[in-house]
Write an enzyme that holds these catalytic residues in place. Sequence first.
Site, PDB file in Angstrom:
ATOM      1  N   GLY A  85       0.902  -1.431   0.506  1.00 30.30           N
ATOM      2  CA  GLY A  85       0.372  -0.046   0.494  1.00 30.30           C
ATOM      3  C   GLY A  85       0.930   0.964   0.127  1.00 30.30           C
TER       4      GLY A  85
ATOM      5  N   LYS B 175     -10.183  -0.229   4.417  1.00 31.95           N
ATOM      6  CA  LYS B 175     -10.104   1.711   5.418  1.00 31.95           C
ATOM      7  C   LYS B 175     -10.595   2.353   4.374  1.00 31.95           C
ATOM      8  CE  LYS B 175      -5.441   2.425   2.867  1.00 31.95           C
ATOM      9  NZ  LYS B 175      -4.578   2.644   2.614  1.00 31.95           N
TER      10      LYS B 175
ATOM     11  N   LYS C 221      -9.845   7.225  13.313  1.00 30.82           N
ATOM     12  CA  LYS C 221     -11.881   7.262  12.580  1.00 30.82           C
ATOM     13  C   LYS C 221     -11.604   5.611  14.171  1.00 30.82           C
ATOM     14  CE  LYS C 221     -12.374   7.682   7.861  1.00 30.82           C
ATOM     15  NZ  LYS C 221     -11.574   8.414   8.407  1.00 30.82           N
TER      16      LYS C 221
ATOM     17  N   SER D   2      -2.438   9.257  -0.239  1.00 33.80           N
ATOM     18  CA  SER D   2      -2.192   8.333   0.178  1.00 33.80           C
ATOM     19  C   SER D   2      -4.495   7.589  -0.806  1.00 33.80           C
ATOM     20  CB  SER D   2      -2.815   7.586   1.153  1.00 33.80           C
ATOM     21  OG  SER D   2      -3.493   8.072   1.714  1.00 33.80           O
TER      22      SER D   2
ATOM     23  N   ARG E  73     -22.217  11.465   4.080  1.00 37.47           N
ATOM     24  CA  ARG E  73     -22.615   9.397   3.563  1.00 37.47           C
ATOM     25  C   ARG E  73     -22.417   9.517   4.942  1.00 37.47           C
ATOM     26  NH1 ARG E  73     -16.823   9.318   0.260  1.00 37.47           N
ATOM     27  NH2 ARG E  73     -16.218   9.818   2.683  1.00 37.47           N
TER      28      ARG E  73
END
Length: 353
Positions: free
Chosen positions: A17, A104, A148, A190, A272
């Site tokens: 990643g 994620k 989060k 990212s 959202r």
Amino acid sequence: MSKLFEGKRILITGGTGSLGKTLVRRLLGGSEGRPARIVVLSRDEAKQHQMRVDYHNLRSPTDEVIYDNFHRLLQFQVGDVRDYATVEMALRDIDIVIGAAALKQVPTCEYFPFEAIQTNVLAAVNIVTAIARQQLPVETIVGVSTDKAVLPVNVMGMTKALQERTLISAQMKLPHTRVVVVRYGNVLASRGSVIPLFQQQIAAGGPVTITDERMTRFLLGLPEAVDAIFKAVREGRRGEIYVPKIGAARIVDIASAMIGDRGIPITTTGIRPGEKLHEVLISGAEAARTEDCGAYYAVKSILPEVDSDPIVCPVEFSEYSSDISPMSKEQVSELLESRGLMASPPSHGEVLA
């Protein structure tokens, strides 16, 4: 000061990643010593192949580049962190584990919560269980978490919160292994961050979409994210959650800075499902057991058996939230400009800032 990674054998889960690639690049640079081995564990063989090709600077590689994998400094292992046997084998002869594998994206985790549990929670369970069951001589585990995980309102945050607690509570079962968690906010550019989306929308002529003009987020560059991991490996104490002191910004200011004088409109679409107006890196409940360590905060474990050391420098805030003193528009512009994030996105859709 001693070289942190000199002669160390390092395993990076999810190493293909954005964060993993930046980690590997820094480790290979040798600024903190030359590791004896770097093992990248992930299930994406295509990304592994590209990393291998990039590492060897090959223009026209063939499959033969895969051979002699286990004789090299940078090694690759195809496998899933959700599989215990794979994790156990990968952990053998390893000194430092950096757990960067994760699901994620908030909407993905909402639609597939069990998949998020398996990747974000079960992977941590597998690492801890393998070390304890096989009595592996792993010196340090660093779990990579997110804002989060604090006061979570979505599956992604809930699973990352459980990952944190799984790792920290395991400190009682791993007397010879130091467990530290690094927690930070959105990593600039990212995969899955808002900046590549804004770049694409601007390149298409707009409009640029935001969900709410009041929304704020913590912002951290990939180099600083790696710095936080290195700092945790060097200074983190058993059972701590390491939180870097980082800036925050209004999402609308990021959009405005990237648009500049192009005359592209900004439209508001509404928050959202599973999205917060502001993110929190340290909750009110955690603040009472948080120590100020200069450029970082250290959140002590909720379990007294894990960390009973007194707090020397208590924090003065009641909550560390992104809506407290966000950067000005000018500061946001300077930050994005310094990272080269005003231009169009690269063809492969990922920016490493």
